[in-house]
Design a protein around this motif. Structure first.
Motif, PDB file in Angstrom:
ATOM      1  N   GLU A   1      43.652 116.026 -24.793  1.00 26.32           N
ATOM      2  CA  GLU A   1      42.443 116.835 -24.609  1.00 26.32           C
ATOM      3  C   GLU A   1      41.259 115.951 -24.228  1.00 26.32           C
TER       4      GLU A   1
ATOM      5  N   LYS B   1      44.464 120.541 -20.338  1.00 26.81           N
ATOM      6  CA  LYS B   1      44.352 121.913 -20.851  1.00 26.81           C
ATOM      7  C   LYS B   1      45.575 122.179 -21.725  1.00 26.81           C
TER       8      LYS B   1
ATOM      9  N   GLU C   1      38.765 122.189 -27.362  1.00 23.05           N
ATOM     10  CA  GLU C   1      38.867 123.076 -26.202  1.00 23.05           C
ATOM     11  C   GLU C   1      40.185 123.853 -26.193  1.00 23.05           C
TER      12      GLU C   1
ATOM     13  N   ARG D   1      39.628 129.562 -29.467  1.00 23.28           N
ATOM     14  CA  ARG D   1      39.477 129.523 -27.995  1.00 23.28           C
ATOM     15  C   ARG D   1      40.309 130.607 -27.298  1.00 23.28           C
TER      16      ARG D   1
END
Ligand SMILES: [Zn+2]
Length: 410
Positions: free
Chosen positions: A116, A121, A141, A159
């Motif tokens: 990350e 991703k 994220e 998220r």
């Protein structure tokens, strides 16, 4: 090519969405869950992949428990490095048995954290919420949620939101195969919507504790998984799976259980509470194993008696390995400060409990199947690509090699 360093290892950047799955409790081999289901024609995707994939039997980290091995897989290391050595341990600072669910107990960075930071991703989906905190440590994220609490997933903490709508599935029961199916259903939908680099899916061993390979329930479960593997593969993902541990039956044909109540045995021999046996498999979800496992640790007030106690435990029927603290650090790569004075495993036919009066057997609806010892340390390793044969020089493959094999071998 871009690469990422974490815990002393280097991992190449994934060239396509790479999914690593921990199929909890998937006892491998010809008599194991997957090969049995394949041979019965219930895993057509796996059958079609055999000739063009990498499919091996490897070993897990010890003890052969869920959290220990999930953390080994996602850090690429052993418990002496990442620090997670059971669900429960005796915290010397607090002076009491403590759950090891909190991420403050994790001493190594996860591969996700490192990727990350390098801009990858990522999505991490687990069945039980107990693992989410450990797996998601320091992620800012990445999508990270459990199917157990999928209804509460929100953008700030996970998220992702509206997961039930996304999967078109109701919130699954915690003791069900639906809890694992939900993970795959969510992964398929997430992959449709966004381009991810790494995905980690971790199922629950509810089915494997309940039933043996080849049984209707086990076959239905692996048939379901096969369908999702096919879908994810068809979406262009690299599919890799391993397991946290295997699973063995601890019940005789006449229905009698092969149990060792080690605290009772040691109280009888050395006096009440001379030894303190910690069943490190104990967790808040006890219905499927009644807190019986094949691995326990022992604390002694009088350290001069360690070798005497070790000697005695070795005479008990069903015991496999008895090690002092130092020996278990060496042989099992245990974190020295978290495993007590003695480490004990039972053989594949036996499980170890604390006191007969401590365990509620009425909650066990099926013959006891559990894990923790060397008898449950075989695990499958599968990659949906045939990798360079140089991996064979690694010797015995470990479940925590899976990211290395997936990312560093073409
Ligand atoms: Zn497990």
């Amino acid at each position: 090519m871009k690469s990422v360093n974490v815990n002393g290892k280097t991992y190449s950047w994934p060239t396509k969405t790479t999914i690593v799955i921990c199929l909890d409790g998937s006892e491998p081999g010809p008599k194991g869950y997957i090969d049995t289901a394949i041979s019965m024609g219930l895993m057509p995707f796996m059958k079609s992949m055999i000739s063009k994939s990498t499919y091996e039997i490897g070993k897990c980290a010890m003890p052969s428990f869920t959290n220990v091995n999930n953390m080994s897989i996602v850090t690429g290391t052993t418990p002496d490095v990442h620090g997670i050595c059971g669900n429960f341990f005796f915290d010397p600072e607090l002076g009491k048995e403590t759950l090891m669910n909190d991420d403050s107990f994790l001493r190594a960075s996860t591969i996700f954290e490192a990727f990350e930071k390098a801009g990858a991703k990522i999505a991490v989906i687990t069945a039980k919420d107990k693992l989410k905190k450990l797996l998601g440590k320091n992620l800012k994220e990445a999508i990270c949620f459990s199917s157990e609490k999928a209804d509460q997933a929100n953008l700030k903490d996970n998220r992702i939101e509206n997961v039930l709508e996304l999967t078109k599935k109701p919130l699954p029961e915690v003791y069900s195969s639906d809890l694992s199916e939900f993970i795959f259903a969510a992964a398929v939908e997430i992959v449709k919507k966004q381009k991810l680099d790494l995905i980690y899916l971790s199922t629950t061993d509810y089915i494997q504790h309940k039933c043996a390979p080849g049984s209707k329930m086990a076959n239905d479960f692996y048939h379901m998984i096969d369908g999702y593997l096919q879908k994810l593969y068809d979406q262009g993902c690299e599919i890799c799976f391993t397991a946290d541990h295997g699973m063995k039956g601890k019940t005789n044909e006449d229905g009698s259980l092969n149990l060792i109540y080690l605290q009772d045995e040691l109280d009888k021999k050395f006096g009440k509470d001379f030894c303190n046996v910690i069943c490190t498999i104990t967790d808040p979800y006890v219905v499927h194993h009644g807190s019986f496992g094949s691995f326990v640790t022992i604390y002694l007030e009088d350290k001069n008696k360690i070798s005497e106690v070790v000697k005695y435990i070795k005479t008990i029927k069903g015991i496999d390995i008895v090690l002092s603290n130092d020996e278990s650090v060496k042989k099992f790569n245990q974190p020295k400060d978290r495993i007590g004075d003695i480490v004990v495993t039972s053989d594949e036919n036996f499980a170890i409990g604390k006191k007969e009066s401590d365990h509620d057997l009425t909650k066990l609806k099926e013959p006891l199947r559990t894990h923790g010892g060397m008898g449950e340390s075989d695990i499958p390793i599968f990659l949906s690509k045939k990798i360079d044969q140089s991996y064979k020089s690694k010797g015995v493959l470990r479940n925590f090699d899976i990211f290395d094999l997936a990312l560093n071998y073409g």
